[in-house]
Write a protein that holds these residues in place. Structure first.
Motif, short mmCIF file in Angstrom:
data_model
loop_
_atom_site.label_atom_id
_atom_site.label_comp_id
_atom_site.label_asym_id
_atom_site.label_seq_id
_atom_site.Cartn_x
_atom_site.Cartn_y
_atom_site.Cartn_z
N GLY A 268 0.82 -1.20 0.00
CA GLY A 268 0.00 0.00 0.00
C GLY A 268 0.86 1.25 0.00
N VAL A 269 0.32 2.32 0.48
CA VAL A 269 1.03 3.59 0.51
C VAL A 269 2.08 3.58 1.62
CG1 VAL A 269 0.78 6.06 0.99
CG2 VAL A 269 -0.87 4.88 -0.48
N LEU A 274 6.48 8.96 2.41
CA LEU A 274 5.73 9.97 1.66
C LEU A 274 5.62 11.30 2.39
CD1 LEU A 274 3.82 10.60 -0.81
CD2 LEU A 274 1.94 9.76 0.65
N LEU A 275 5.45 11.25 3.69
CA LEU A 275 5.14 12.46 4.46
C LEU A 275 6.37 13.01 5.17
CD1 LEU A 275 1.81 11.24 6.11
CD2 LEU A 275 2.14 12.33 3.87
N ASP A 276 6.43 14.32 5.26
CA ASP A 276 7.50 14.95 6.04
C ASP A 276 6.93 15.53 7.34
OD1 ASP A 276 6.35 17.49 5.46
OD2 ASP A 276 7.53 17.63 3.61
N ALA A 297 -1.87 9.26 -3.41
CA ALA A 297 -1.07 8.04 -3.54
C ALA A 297 -1.96 6.81 -3.63
CB ALA A 297 -0.11 7.92 -2.37
N TRP A 298 -3.02 6.77 -2.81
CA TRP A 298 -3.97 5.65 -2.88
C TRP A 298 -4.70 5.65 -4.23
CZ3 TRP A 298 -3.83 1.46 -0.25
CH2 TRP A 298 -3.42 1.43 1.08
N ARG A 303 -5.87 2.99 -9.15
CA ARG A 303 -6.07 3.15 -10.60
C ARG A 303 -5.11 2.26 -11.37
NH1 ARG A 303 -6.44 8.86 -13.19
NH2 ARG A 303 -7.46 7.58 -14.77
N SER A 304 -3.86 2.21 -10.94
CA SER A 304 -2.86 1.39 -11.61
C SER A 304 -3.21 -0.09 -11.53
CB SER A 304 -1.48 1.63 -10.98
OG SER A 304 -0.52 0.78 -11.55
N ASP A 305 -3.59 -0.54 -10.34
CA ASP A 305 -3.96 -1.94 -10.18
C ASP A 305 -5.26 -2.25 -10.89
OD1 ASP A 305 -1.70 -2.25 -8.73
OD2 ASP A 305 -2.66 -2.76 -6.83
N GLY A 306 -6.17 -1.27 -10.97
CA GLY A 306 -7.43 -1.46 -11.69
C GLY A 306 -7.20 -1.66 -13.16
#
Length: 312
Positions: A268-269, A274-276, A297-298, A303-306
């Motif tokens: 997953g994310v 990702l976060l600062d 990011a989710w 979308r990519s996996d879809g």
């Protein structure tokens, strides 16, 4: 006269100290005086609230919610089961609401409500970013409707979700409610790990407990991919965390290994990376910018996996 004043002052100081010690340690005469005050004056009634909670402090009622007919699931409906601890729950620094009315709903207790922070099914009453993700999924054309089914508890260690843990029966009940509502889960989003880093859970123990939770999902008909976030960062003692974060830790190693283990588990994310610091309003929980980054990011991941699933 001076002697009387000195004696009186000493007596007052002694009474003050006695009262303070009595109240602090709940010893005579404080409990008796407190009970007498309640008998004479009565208990002060709690101020009414729009929120209601279960015995585990999960939000189960909100007078401001808009009840709607649950959307019928089609092949263009996303049904997201959201699991984990505070950063999957209602601890976000920004609230969101559906931009698409009843096309984006919060499913809870076999009913549907137009999605709006805070979401029913998780702890606390602040913001969250799942509603933003739902808006983005619809806006992108990925889905025509989105069903959010959150079940997240602040501070919950992975062992509580495994078979034998106190949250496992709640998970099973949630799965049954979704099934009874005619919903087939399309993705499971797991955002958890901070609590286990703090308590010193080993990589092996984390893996075993997580797989037990996945087994529970599979045993109750969930065939959807389970996305395991890379999440272990929650700083400062006020949040139950540490002063500094070590990125390479047992929990992250377990999460990365699980994401490559098969069994329908996917990465997953990675919120740790990702976060600062500016994205977490208290060095732990997601602020507004964190919610925007995480939801994007989710969106990219789903979308990519879809598209991958469609091309097969």
């Amino acid at each position: 006269m001076r002697k009387m004043l000195a004696v009186g002052g000493a007596a007052m100081i002694a009474m003050y100290l006695l009262g303070g010690m009595s109240a602090r340690h709940e010893i005579f005469p404080w409990p008796q005086l407190s009970a007498l005050k309640k008998m004479v004056g009565g208990e002060k009634a709690a101020a009414p609230s729009r929120y209601s909670f279960d015995d585990k402090e999960r939000l189960i009622g909100d007078d401001s919610k808009t009840l709607v007919t649950c959307p019928v699931q089609t092949d263009r409906t996303a049904v997201l089961l959201i699991l984990g601890q505070s950063n999957a729950a209602n601890y976000g620094g920004q609230r969101h609401r559906s931009n698409y009315g009843a096309r984006l709903v919060n499913a809870f207790d076999k009913r549907c409500f137009i999605a709006a922070s805070p979401l029913l099914g998780s702890s606390n009453t602040k913001g969250e970013y799942w509603t933003l993700l739902g808006n983005n999924l619809i806006a992108s054309g990925q889905n025509d409707s989105v069903i959010l089914a959150p079940l997240a508890y602040s501070g919950s260690a992975v062992a509580r979700w495994a078979a034998g843990g106190d949250l496992n029966p709640v998970l099973v009940d949630t799965l049954k409610q979704l099934q009874d509502s005619g919903y087939r889960i399309t993705s499971v989003l797991w955002v958890q790990g901070e609590a286990d880093l703090v308590i010193g859970t080993t990589a092996e123990a984390y893996r075993d407990h997580f797989m037990s939770m996945v087994d529970t999902l599979r045993q109750h008909g969930v065939v959807a991919p389970v996305y395991i976030s890379i999440a272990s960062k929650c700083l400062e003692p006020s949040n139950g965390g540490f002063k500094e974060h070590i990125p390479d830790n047992a929990i992250v190693r377990a999460q990365l290994a699980l994401s490559k283990s098969g069994h329908g588990i996917r990465e997953g994310v990675n919120s740790d990376a990702l976060l600062d610091g500016d994205d977490r309003y208290d060095d732990c929980h997601f602020g507004g910018t964190a919610g925007e980054k995480a939801s994007q990011a989710w969106l990219n991941l789903l979308r990519s996996d879809g598209r991958l699933e469609t091309s097969r």
